[in-house]
Design a protein around this motif. Structure first.
Motif, PDB file in Angstrom:
ATOM      1  N   TRP A   1       0.870  -1.176   0.000  1.00  0.00           N
ATOM      2  CA  TRP A   1       0.000   0.000   0.000  1.00  0.00           C
ATOM      3  C   TRP A   1       0.910   1.230   0.000  1.00  0.00           C
ATOM      4  CZ3 TRP A   1      -5.109   0.566  -0.708  1.00  0.00           C
ATOM      5  CH2 TRP A   1      -5.941  -0.538  -0.524  1.00  0.00           C
ATOM      6  N   PHE A   2       0.606   2.159  -0.864  1.00  0.00           N
ATOM      7  CA  PHE A   2       1.351   3.405  -0.989  1.00  0.00           C
ATOM      8  C   PHE A   2       0.373   4.563  -0.871  1.00  0.00           C
ATOM      9  CE2 PHE A   2       5.501   1.893  -2.483  1.00  0.00           C
ATOM     10  CZ  PHE A   2       5.193   0.577  -2.776  1.00  0.00           C
ATOM     11  N   ARG A   3       0.902   5.739  -0.611  1.00  0.00           N
ATOM     12  CA  ARG A   3       0.058   6.930  -0.629  1.00  0.00           C
ATOM     13  C   ARG A   3       0.814   8.084  -1.255  1.00  0.00           C
ATOM     14  NH1 ARG A   3      -0.323   8.268   5.897  1.00  0.00           N
ATOM     15  NH2 ARG A   3       1.905   8.706   6.228  1.00  0.00           N
TER      16      ARG A   3
ATOM     17  N   THR B   1      -3.920  12.466   4.930  1.00  0.00           N
ATOM     18  CA  THR B   1      -4.679  12.770   3.718  1.00  0.00           C
ATOM     19  C   THR B   1      -3.826  12.530   2.475  1.00  0.00           C
ATOM     20  OG1 THR B   1      -6.091  14.395   4.822  1.00  0.00           O
ATOM     21  CG2 THR B   1      -5.829  14.610   2.440  1.00  0.00           C
ATOM     22  N   ALA B   2      -4.338  11.687   1.580  1.00  0.00           N
ATOM     23  CA  ALA B   2      -3.600  11.310   0.373  1.00  0.00           C
ATOM     24  C   ALA B   2      -4.470  10.394  -0.480  1.00  0.00           C
ATOM     25  CB  ALA B   2      -2.306  10.582   0.735  1.00  0.00           C
ATOM     26  N   VAL B   3      -4.000  10.155  -1.688  1.00  0.00           N
ATOM     27  CA  VAL B   3      -4.551   9.070  -2.486  1.00  0.00           C
ATOM     28  C   VAL B   3      -3.772   7.811  -2.122  1.00  0.00           C
ATOM     29  CG1 VAL B   3      -5.000   8.180  -4.785  1.00  0.00           C
ATOM     30  CG2 VAL B   3      -5.198  10.637  -4.339  1.00  0.00           C
TER      31      VAL B   3
ATOM     32  N   TRP C   1      -0.618  -1.847 -10.529  1.00  0.00           N
ATOM     33  CA  TRP C   1      -1.129  -0.817  -9.622  1.00  0.00           C
ATOM     34  C   TRP C   1      -2.635  -0.643  -9.806  1.00  0.00           C
ATOM     35  CZ3 TRP C   1       1.828   2.144  -6.215  1.00  0.00           C
ATOM     36  CH2 TRP C   1       3.219   1.969  -6.298  1.00  0.00           C
ATOM     37  N   GLY C   2      -3.289  -0.295  -8.715  1.00  0.00           N
ATOM     38  CA  GLY C   2      -4.681   0.100  -8.796  1.00  0.00           C
ATOM     39  C   GLY C   2      -4.794   1.574  -9.136  1.00  0.00           C
ATOM     40  N   GLN C   3      -6.046   2.027  -9.215  1.00  0.00           N
ATOM     41  CA  GLN C   3      -6.298   3.395  -9.642  1.00  0.00           C
ATOM     42  C   GLN C   3      -6.268   4.391  -8.484  1.00  0.00           C
ATOM     43  OE1 GLN C   3      -8.638   1.262  -8.933  1.00  0.00           O
ATOM     44  NE2 GLN C   3     -10.043   2.436  -7.628  1.00  0.00           N
ATOM     45  N   GLY C   4      -6.267   3.889  -7.270  1.00  0.00           N
ATOM     46  CA  GLY C   4      -6.195   4.742  -6.094  1.00  0.00           C
ATOM     47  C   GLY C   4      -7.538   5.064  -5.483  1.00  0.00           C
ATOM     48  N   THR C   5      -7.534   5.325  -4.184  1.00  0.00           N
ATOM     49  CA  THR C   5      -8.736   5.748  -3.469  1.00  0.00           C
ATOM     50  C   THR C   5      -8.348   6.899  -2.550  1.00  0.00           C
ATOM     51  OG1 THR C   5     -10.607   4.991  -2.112  1.00  0.00           O
ATOM     52  CG2 THR C   5      -8.448   4.035  -1.603  1.00  0.00           C
TER      53      THR C   5
END
Length: 126
Positions: free
Chosen positions: A36-38, A91-93, A116-120
């Motif tokens: 998991w990244f942000r 706070t981040a994607v 990678w996913g598209q982010g949330t």
């Protein structure tokens, strides 16, 4: 190659919790280490947590230790990130990423991940 879809983000207040999910399709996630990244506006993408194929070992960046928890359910082809005691600086994607790996291996650099996913979006208000 595996396709990843993140969900579970939202707008919360400081101190609240969220659970992010990373669902995989196209391949069996049990063959992959997952991270998991942000990425906050104007900042580089950073690792938050990573987990081995079996879930037996995990990594956390210092700023989230004791607050965030990564887990996986390979029967559901899904990896989770539990976010507790959220702070405005969280706070981040948030993105999940996957890479085929040997047992016992996880990766903490985004350069090691190809899928990678598209982010949330996670937004924490004070």
């Amino acid at each position: 190659q595996v396709q990843l879809i993140e969900s579970g983000g939202g707008l919360v207040q400081a101190g609240d919790s969220l659970r992010l999910s990373c669902a995989a399709t196209g391949s069996t996630l049990s063959s992959y280490a997952v991270g998991w990244f942000r990425q906050a506006p104007g900042k580089a993408r950073e690792v938050v947590a990573a987990i081995t194929r079996s879930g037996g070992s995990a990594y956390y960046t210092d700023s989230v230790k004791g607050r965030f928890f990564i887990s996986r359910d390979n029967t559901k082809n899904t990896v989770y990130l539990q976010l507790n005691s959220l702070k405005p600086e969280d706070t981040a994607v948030f993105y999940c990423a996957a890479e085929r790996a040997s047992n016992g291996i996880y990766y903490t650099s985004p350069r090691n991940y190809n899928d990678w996913g598209q982010g949330t979006q996670v937004t924490v208000s004070s």
